[in-house]
Design a protein around this motif. Structure first.
Motif, PDB file in Angstrom:
ATOM      1  N   LEU A  86       0.826  -1.209   0.000  1.00  0.00           N
ATOM      2  CA  LEU A  86       0.000   0.000   0.000  1.00  0.00           C
ATOM      3  C   LEU A  86       0.859   1.258   0.000  1.00  0.00           C
ATOM      4  CD1 LEU A  86      -2.855  -0.877   2.522  1.00  0.00           C
ATOM      5  CD2 LEU A  86      -3.157  -0.186   0.136  1.00  0.00           C
ATOM      6  N   ARG A  87       1.900   1.271   0.839  1.00  0.00           N
ATOM      7  CA  ARG A  87       2.763   2.458   0.913  1.00  0.00           C
ATOM      8  C   ARG A  87       3.493   2.676  -0.409  1.00  0.00           C
ATOM      9  NH1 ARG A  87       3.016   7.451   2.594  1.00  0.00           N
ATOM     10  NH2 ARG A  87       5.155   8.163   2.926  1.00  0.00           N
ATOM     11  N   ALA A  88       3.996   1.609  -0.987  1.00  0.00           N
ATOM     12  CA  ALA A  88       4.682   1.743  -2.280  1.00  0.00           C
ATOM     13  C   ALA A  88       3.712   2.301  -3.323  1.00  0.00           C
ATOM     14  CB  ALA A  88       5.238   0.391  -2.726  1.00  0.00           C
ATOM     15  N   ALA A  89       2.494   1.780  -3.345  1.00  0.00           N
ATOM     16  CA  ALA A  89       1.494   2.266  -4.308  1.00  0.00           C
ATOM     17  C   ALA A  89       1.139   3.721  -4.032  1.00  0.00           C
ATOM     18  CB  ALA A  89       0.251   1.394  -4.263  1.00  0.00           C
ATOM     19  N   GLU A  90       1.045   4.102  -2.748  1.00  0.00           N
ATOM     20  CA  GLU A  90       0.781   5.503  -2.400  1.00  0.00           C
ATOM     21  C   GLU A  90       1.812   6.419  -3.044  1.00  0.00           C
ATOM     22  OE1 GLU A  90      -0.264   6.872   1.780  1.00  0.00           O
ATOM     23  OE2 GLU A  90       0.238   4.758   2.127  1.00  0.00           O
ATOM     24  N   LEU A  91       3.048   5.934  -3.110  1.00  0.00           N
ATOM     25  CA  LEU A  91       4.139   6.714  -3.678  1.00  0.00           C
ATOM     26  C   LEU A  91       4.275   6.519  -5.185  1.00  0.00           C
ATOM     27  CD1 LEU A  91       6.779   6.065  -0.861  1.00  0.00           C
ATOM     28  CD2 LEU A  91       5.285   8.063  -1.139  1.00  0.00           C
ATOM     29  N   GLY A  92       3.382   5.705  -5.759  1.00  0.00           N
ATOM     30  CA  GLY A  92       3.402   5.467  -7.198  1.00  0.00           C
ATOM     31  C   GLY A  92       4.475   4.502  -7.645  1.00  0.00           C
ATOM     32  N   LEU A  93       4.959   3.681  -6.720  1.00  0.00           N
ATOM     33  CA  LEU A  93       6.042   2.748  -7.036  1.00  0.00           C
ATOM     34  C   LEU A  93       5.522   1.329  -7.206  1.00  0.00           C
ATOM     35  CD1 LEU A  93       8.681   4.040  -4.467  1.00  0.00           C
ATOM     36  CD2 LEU A  93       8.511   4.585  -6.904  1.00  0.00           C
ATOM     37  N   THR A 140      14.950   4.585  -0.248  1.00  0.00           N
ATOM     38  CA  THR A 140      13.504   4.744  -0.465  1.00  0.00           C
ATOM     39  C   THR A 140      12.774   3.461  -0.069  1.00  0.00           C
ATOM     40  OG1 THR A 140      13.870   6.334  -2.233  1.00  0.00           O
ATOM     41  CG2 THR A 140      11.715   5.224  -2.193  1.00  0.00           C
ATOM     42  N   LEU A 141      13.318   2.307  -0.457  1.00  0.00           N
ATOM     43  CA  LEU A 141      12.697   1.033  -0.099  1.00  0.00           C
ATOM     44  C   LEU A 141      12.724   0.821   1.411  1.00  0.00           C
ATOM     45  CD1 LEU A 141      14.107  -1.171  -2.984  1.00  0.00           C
ATOM     46  CD2 LEU A 141      11.780  -0.260  -2.754  1.00  0.00           C
ATOM     47  N   ASP A 143      12.746   3.179   3.651  1.00  0.00           N
ATOM     48  CA  ASP A 143      11.771   4.128   4.201  1.00  0.00           C
ATOM     49  C   ASP A 143      10.345   3.596   4.045  1.00  0.00           C
ATOM     50  OD1 ASP A 143      13.861   5.811   4.858  1.00  0.00           O
ATOM     51  OD2 ASP A 143      13.513   7.196   3.173  1.00  0.00           O
ATOM     52  N   ILE A 144      10.054   2.974   2.916  1.00  0.00           N
ATOM     53  CA  ILE A 144       8.724   2.383   2.699  1.00  0.00           C
ATOM     54  C   ILE A 144       8.452   1.318   3.753  1.00  0.00           C
ATOM     55  CG2 ILE A 144       7.405   0.849   1.167  1.00  0.00           C
ATOM     56  CD1 ILE A 144       8.689   2.427  -1.196  1.00  0.00           C
ATOM     57  N   VAL A 145       9.439   0.446   3.988  1.00  0.00           N
ATOM     58  CA  VAL A 145       9.268  -0.617   4.980  1.00  0.00           C
ATOM     59  C   VAL A 145       9.087  -0.025   6.372  1.00  0.00           C
ATOM     60  CG1 VAL A 145      10.375  -2.591   6.115  1.00  0.00           C
ATOM     61  CG2 VAL A 145      10.478  -2.367   3.613  1.00  0.00           C
ATOM     62  N   SER A 146       9.909   0.934   6.744  1.00  0.00           N
ATOM     63  CA  SER A 146       9.797   1.544   8.080  1.00  0.00           C
ATOM     64  C   SER A 146       8.435   2.187   8.289  1.00  0.00           C
ATOM     65  CB  SER A 146      10.898   2.592   8.280  1.00  0.00           C
ATOM     66  OG  SER A 146      12.146   1.974   8.308  1.00  0.00           O
TER      67      SER A 146
END
Length: 171
Positions: A86-93, A140-141, A143-146
């Protein structure tokens, strides 16, 4: 589902909750567990969702289904994986790799009440995340996990004290 679909959905929910903060708090649907046979237990949700647990043969169960502790770790791993996605998608990744493994250290003396100083729950939890996305910086990855782990409802429930009550009815 595409990253764009998830991103738009998340953004829509966030915008709605910003405009309607009173709708952010809700009571979850109840799940009822009924002991079926020996130590085999069936949990059912109000929409018919079903999970069956059993305990290992060594402690009197049939060993036919995962134990509640296994389901707890599965809930932790899947919730963390979902929140990371979800967080990755929020960031468009778009992630190429996402694998989350959860394990724990447990002391069975707590389960059996053998030592008042040993808790019944896990002594420690470990979550291992394998993540990758082409062209995305390692930081960035991370940060997404954290961010995701800090906002994972199951992880929070496992790692923080949650006020709770127990109501008993004698039948």
């Amino acid at each position: 589902m595409s990253v764009e679909h998830i991103q738009n959905s998340v953004n829509d929910v966030i915008a709605y909750l910003n405009d309607n903060p009173k709708d952010a708090v809700s009571t979850s649907a109840p799940i009822t567990a009924i002991m079926e046979d020996g130590l085999r237990c069936r949990a059912t949700g109000e929409n018919g969702e079903t999970v069956v647990t059993d305990m290992p043969k060594a402690i009197g169960g049939g060993g036919t289904h995962p134990s509640p502790g296994w389901l707890s770790r599965a809930a932790l791993a899947t919730c963390d994986a979902t929140r990371i996605a979800l967080r990755a998608a929020e960031l468009g990744l778009s992630l190429d790799t996402l694998e989350v493994t959860a394990d724990s250290v447990d002391d069975d003396r707590g389960l059996f009440g053998m030592d008042a100083t040993v808790r019944a729950g896990s002594l420690s939890l470990r979550t291992r995340v394998k993540i990758g996305a082409a062209g995305v910086k390692e930081q960035t990855l991370r940060d997404i996990v954290s961010y995701a782990i800090a906002h994972s409802p199951v992880a929070d429930g496992c790692r923080a004290e949650t006020p709770s009550t127990v109501e008993v009815t004698i039948a």
